[in-house]
Write an enzyme that holds these catalytic residues in place. Structure first.
Site, PDB file in Angstrom:
ATOM      1  N   PHE A 129      11.363   8.825   0.349  1.00  0.00           N
ATOM      2  CA  PHE A 129      10.928   9.131  -0.881  1.00  0.00           C
ATOM      3  C   PHE A 129       9.614   9.540  -0.831  1.00  0.00           C
ATOM      4  CE2 PHE A 129       9.685   8.452  -5.282  1.00  0.00           C
ATOM      5  CZ  PHE A 129      10.510   9.106  -5.978  1.00  0.00           C
ATOM      6  N   ASP A 214       2.860   7.824   3.872  1.00  0.00           N
ATOM      7  CA  ASP A 214       3.116   7.739   2.523  1.00  0.00           C
ATOM      8  C   ASP A 214       2.950   6.336   2.269  1.00  0.00           C
ATOM      9  OD1 ASP A 214       3.764   7.642  -0.065  1.00  0.00           O
ATOM     10  OD2 ASP A 214       5.386   8.901  -0.020  1.00  0.00           O
ATOM     11  N   LYS A 243       0.310   4.272  -6.858  1.00  0.00           N
ATOM     12  CA  LYS A 243       0.811   2.839  -7.368  1.00  0.00           C
ATOM     13  C   LYS A 243      -0.207   1.776  -7.703  1.00  0.00           C
ATOM     14  CE  LYS A 243       5.863   3.386  -7.217  1.00  0.00           C
ATOM     15  NZ  LYS A 243       6.159   4.698  -6.213  1.00  0.00           N
TER      16      LYS A 243
HETATM   17  C1  PLP Z   1       6.648   6.077  -6.107  1.00  0.00           C
HETATM   18  C2  PLP Z   1       6.380   6.794  -4.724  1.00  0.00           C
HETATM   19  C3  PLP Z   1       5.865   8.167  -5.005  1.00  0.00           C
HETATM   20  C4  PLP Z   1       5.980   8.785  -6.002  1.00  0.00           C
HETATM   21  O1  PLP Z   1       5.063   8.335  -7.015  1.00  0.00           O
HETATM   22  P1  PLP Z   1       4.705   8.916  -8.326  1.00  0.00           P
HETATM   23  O2  PLP Z   1       3.458   8.187  -9.027  1.00  0.00           O
HETATM   24  O3  PLP Z   1       5.804   8.523  -9.247  1.00  0.00           O
HETATM   25  O4  PLP Z   1       4.608  10.501  -8.374  1.00  0.00           O
HETATM   26  C5  PLP Z   1       5.848   8.816  -3.619  1.00  0.00           C
HETATM   27  N1  PLP Z   1       5.868   8.171  -2.555  1.00  0.00           N
HETATM   28  C6  PLP Z   1       6.569   6.723  -2.714  1.00  0.00           C
HETATM   29  C7  PLP Z   1       6.575   6.096  -1.111  1.00  0.00           C
HETATM   30  C8  PLP Z   1       6.846   5.996  -3.684  1.00  0.00           C
HETATM   31  O5  PLP Z   1       7.172   5.000  -3.796  1.00  0.00           O
END
Ligand code: PLP
Length: 400
Positions: A129, A214, A243
């Site tokens: 994701f 990520d 986050k």
């Molecule tokens: C939450 C998340 C995203 C997206 O972050 P947003 O602030 O919602 O755009 C991307 N990558 C990972 C691994 C995430 O947990």
């Protein structure tokens, strides 16, 4: 008739109106132990005094200025991130998705600037994701996110999670880089083993590819290190953070090693809000605490207490639970069944006064504030135990 707020979210029927430490209070008069933390965001809990003071002081001084001018808070935060990670330079943005997508752009730009303009494709792994922009869903390739939004952005390939041979076989003369979460969050708290990460690093080095982690969910102390890659000993070329970084204030960061950052000269990227003084004040205040003496030791202590407790629940309720997953305070319980059970357990936990978050793969995810104490861990385990006892009884009834 449609609601004025666009109906993109399936929301629980709970309205949280106030927060204090690890607790959130609902308009229903109830107190919830918040092990969702706004999905791994509120690392210092709700209304942490140091964060409140930093935000108030900045709010009374200067909210926003353009990146046309120097922003000292950015310099301070970037220097601290550089001093404490693999990175040599940082760009600030406003969300996880932006932090990831800039990484994709940097992979392409680096290859372009280094005589390989034909290299533009990025490989991700199944279950990934990377956010909800077009490039984000095009790299994640999860049908529930892509359906109806085609055609997807060109330049993203995907291989099976955990299979190094398949990764190697997918590389073509057009491949520019690889993106991976050190632990898949939304995908179901699936840890990536160190040997796999080391193998990916070696492949990147062999083929001249860039490696992007990520760490939007795994970063900022969540796994007991500032960033999760530190556990593996494998450093990326690019890392995306968001986050937890602002402790609840929207902020993201894309970090990179020097040779990659050098490809991003003046005018190559920008953001109106990215790195504004309010966001920088919050993120610097978060780092004051997270980088403080003993803070990460505390995270690791709480992590083993919660992890052991969850293991105990798996042993106690084998008819409902499959296994525990994750690292640090990014922990999951995988339920048995057809996939709806984690949602049932989340609902039962909420009824018992505990907020948790569902994830893929029938997993209930626990991402509490990193400031939790032993008593909060024990309270959460007690509430989960109650919900699991009900579910075990239901499974037993169906079986008989
Ligand atoms: C939450 C998340 C995203 C997206 O972050 P947003 O602030 O919602 O755009 C991307 N990558 C990972 C691994 C995430 O947990």
């Amino acid at each position: 008739m449609i609601t004025a707020v666009m109906p993109t979210y399936a929301r629980y029927d709970v309205t949280l109106e106030r927060g204090e430490g690890v607790y959130a209070f609902g308009t229903d008069g109830r107190r919830y132990l918040d092990f969702g933390a706004g999905i791994a965001v509120s690392v210092l809990g709700h209304c942490h005094p140091h964060l409140v003071a930093a935000l108030k002081a900045q709010a009374e001084t200067l909210w926003h200025v353009s990146n046309l001018y120097n922003i000292p808070g950015q310099e301070h935060l970037a220097e601290r991130l550089v001093a404490n990670t693999f990175a040599d330079a940082v760009f600030f943005n406003n969300s996880g998705n932006e932090a990831v997508e800039l990484g994709f752009k940097m992979i392409r730009k680096y290859q372009y600037e280094n005589g390989n303009p034909e290299r533009y494709r990025i490989i991700s792994v199944s279950g990934a994701f990377h956010g909800r922009s077009l490039a984000g869903i095009s790299s994640g390739k999860q049908e529930k996110h892509t359906k109806g939004f085609g055609p997807l952005t060109d330049g993203f390939d995907q291989v099976a999670f955990g299979n190094l041979n398949e990764m190697k076989a997918a590389i073509t003369p057009e491949t520019a880089g690889i993106v991976i979460e050190p632990i898949q969050g939304e995908g179901g708290i699936r840890p990536v083993d160190d040997a796999y990460l080391k193998g990916i690093r070696a492949i990147c080095d062999e083929f001249g590819l860039l490696l992007q982690f990520d760490e939007v969910q795994t970063g900022v102390g969540r796994t007991g290190k500032l960033y999760a890659y530190e556990w593996s000993g494998v450093a990326p070329d690019i890392l995306s953070s968001a986050k937890g970084l602002g402790g609840g204030f929207p902020v993201g960061a894309t970090m990179a090693i020097e040779k990659v950052a050098q490809a991003m000269g003046p005018g190559s990227h920008g953001s109106t809000y990215g790195g504004n003084p309010l966001a920088m004040a919050c993120a610097n205040a978060v780092l004051d605490v997270v980088l403080g003496d003993g803070f990460l030791d505390h995270v690791n202590d709480m992590a083993s207490r919660l992890g052991n407790g969850l293991e105990g629940l798996v042993d106690k309720y084998p008819s409902v639970l499959n296994e525990t997953r994750g690292k640090g305070l990014l922990l999951g319980l995988q339920c048995k069944g057809d996939g709806s059970e984690a949602g049932t357990l989340v609902a039962k936990a909420m009824a018992g006064g505990l907020l948790a978050v569902p994830a893929g793969d029938n997993v209930i995810r626990m991402v509490p504030p990193l400031i939790i104490e032993a008593e909060h861990v024990d309270e959460a385990l007690g509430i989960l135990d109650g919900g699991l006892a009900e579910m075990a009884a239901e499974v037993g009834q169906e079986a008989s």
